[in-house]
Motif scaffolding. Structure first.
Motif, short mmCIF file in Angstrom:
data_model
loop_
_atom_site.label_atom_id
_atom_site.label_comp_id
_atom_site.label_asym_id
_atom_site.label_seq_id
_atom_site.Cartn_x
_atom_site.Cartn_y
_atom_site.Cartn_z
N MET A 15 32.52 37.28 40.47
CA MET A 15 33.80 37.32 40.83
C MET A 15 33.70 35.67 39.85
SD MET A 15 36.93 37.57 43.25
CE MET A 15 36.08 38.64 44.20
N LYS A 16 34.89 35.25 38.98
CA LYS A 16 34.67 33.95 38.61
C LYS A 16 36.41 33.72 38.68
CE LYS A 16 30.96 34.39 35.37
NZ LYS A 16 30.61 33.19 35.45
N VAL A 17 36.64 32.42 38.46
CA VAL A 17 37.77 31.79 38.52
C VAL A 17 37.94 30.94 37.36
CG1 VAL A 17 37.87 31.97 40.44
CG2 VAL A 17 37.47 29.76 40.08
N LYS A 18 39.62 31.04 36.62
CA LYS A 18 39.46 30.37 35.37
C LYS A 18 41.51 29.45 36.07
CE LYS A 18 40.02 28.50 31.25
NZ LYS A 18 38.65 26.96 31.22
N ILE A 42 41.65 40.64 38.22
CA ILE A 42 41.66 40.60 39.85
C ILE A 42 43.33 40.58 40.12
CG2 ILE A 42 40.97 40.74 41.51
CD1 ILE A 42 38.03 40.19 40.57
N ASP A 43 43.48 39.15 40.44
CA ASP A 43 44.30 38.22 40.38
C ASP A 43 44.70 37.47 39.52
OD1 ASP A 43 47.02 37.87 42.25
OD2 ASP A 43 46.16 37.64 44.22
N ILE A 92 41.75 34.41 38.86
CA ILE A 92 40.27 35.71 39.35
C ILE A 92 40.49 36.97 37.99
CG2 ILE A 92 38.81 36.46 41.37
CD1 ILE A 92 42.01 35.43 42.93
N TYR A 93 39.06 36.66 38.53
CA TYR A 93 38.34 38.12 37.11
C TYR A 93 36.85 37.90 36.96
CZ TYR A 93 36.32 34.37 33.98
OH TYR A 93 36.05 33.64 33.81
N THR A 94 36.70 39.50 37.21
CA THR A 94 35.39 39.82 36.64
C THR A 94 34.64 40.42 34.87
OG1 THR A 94 35.78 41.90 36.97
CG2 THR A 94 35.29 40.81 39.37
N LEU A 95 34.32 40.19 34.59
CA LEU A 95 33.16 40.06 33.43
C LEU A 95 33.23 41.60 33.45
CD1 LEU A 95 30.85 37.18 32.50
CD2 LEU A 95 33.10 37.61 32.00
N ASN A 96 33.51 41.93 31.89
CA ASN A 96 33.84 43.40 32.06
C ASN A 96 31.74 43.45 31.42
OD1 ASN A 96 35.96 44.46 32.56
ND2 ASN A 96 36.57 44.10 30.26
N LYS A 97 31.12 44.56 31.96
CA LYS A 97 29.90 44.73 31.06
C LYS A 97 29.71 45.99 30.21
CE LYS A 97 28.18 43.09 35.56
NZ LYS A 97 27.15 43.38 36.49
#
Length: 59
Positions: free
Chosen positions: A1-4, A30-31, A54-59
Motif C-alpha cells: 500500500m502507498k499514499v500520494k 483504495i481510498d 491511498i493506493y496499490t500498484l497494479n501488477k
C-alpha cells in the motif's frame, strides 16, 4: 500500500492533479481522503485544498 498527497490553492487544480495521477499510473485506488483548510491573512481568505490517495500498484 502507498499514499500520494496533493495540496493546491484551487479545487479545480486539485481535481486535475488527482485525475492526472490516476490516469498516468497503473494503480488501484483504495481510498481518497479530502480536506479543505481556510484561514484569514490580513483581509484575505486563504484556502488550501488537499487530498491523500491511498493506493496499490497494479501488477
Amino acid at each position: 500500500m502507498k499514499v500520494k498527497i496533493f495540496d493546491d490553492e484551487d479545487e479545480c487544480d486539485l481535481e486535475e492533479d488527482i485525475n492526472n495521477f490516476i490516469s498516468e499510473n497503473e494503480i488501484e485506488v483504495i481510498d481518497i481522503k479530502y480536506q479543505v483548510g481556510v484561514s484569514v491573512f490580513s483581509e484575505e481568505q486563504v484556502f488550501c485544498f488537499s487530498a491523500m490517495i491511498i493506493y496499490t500498484l497494479n501488477k
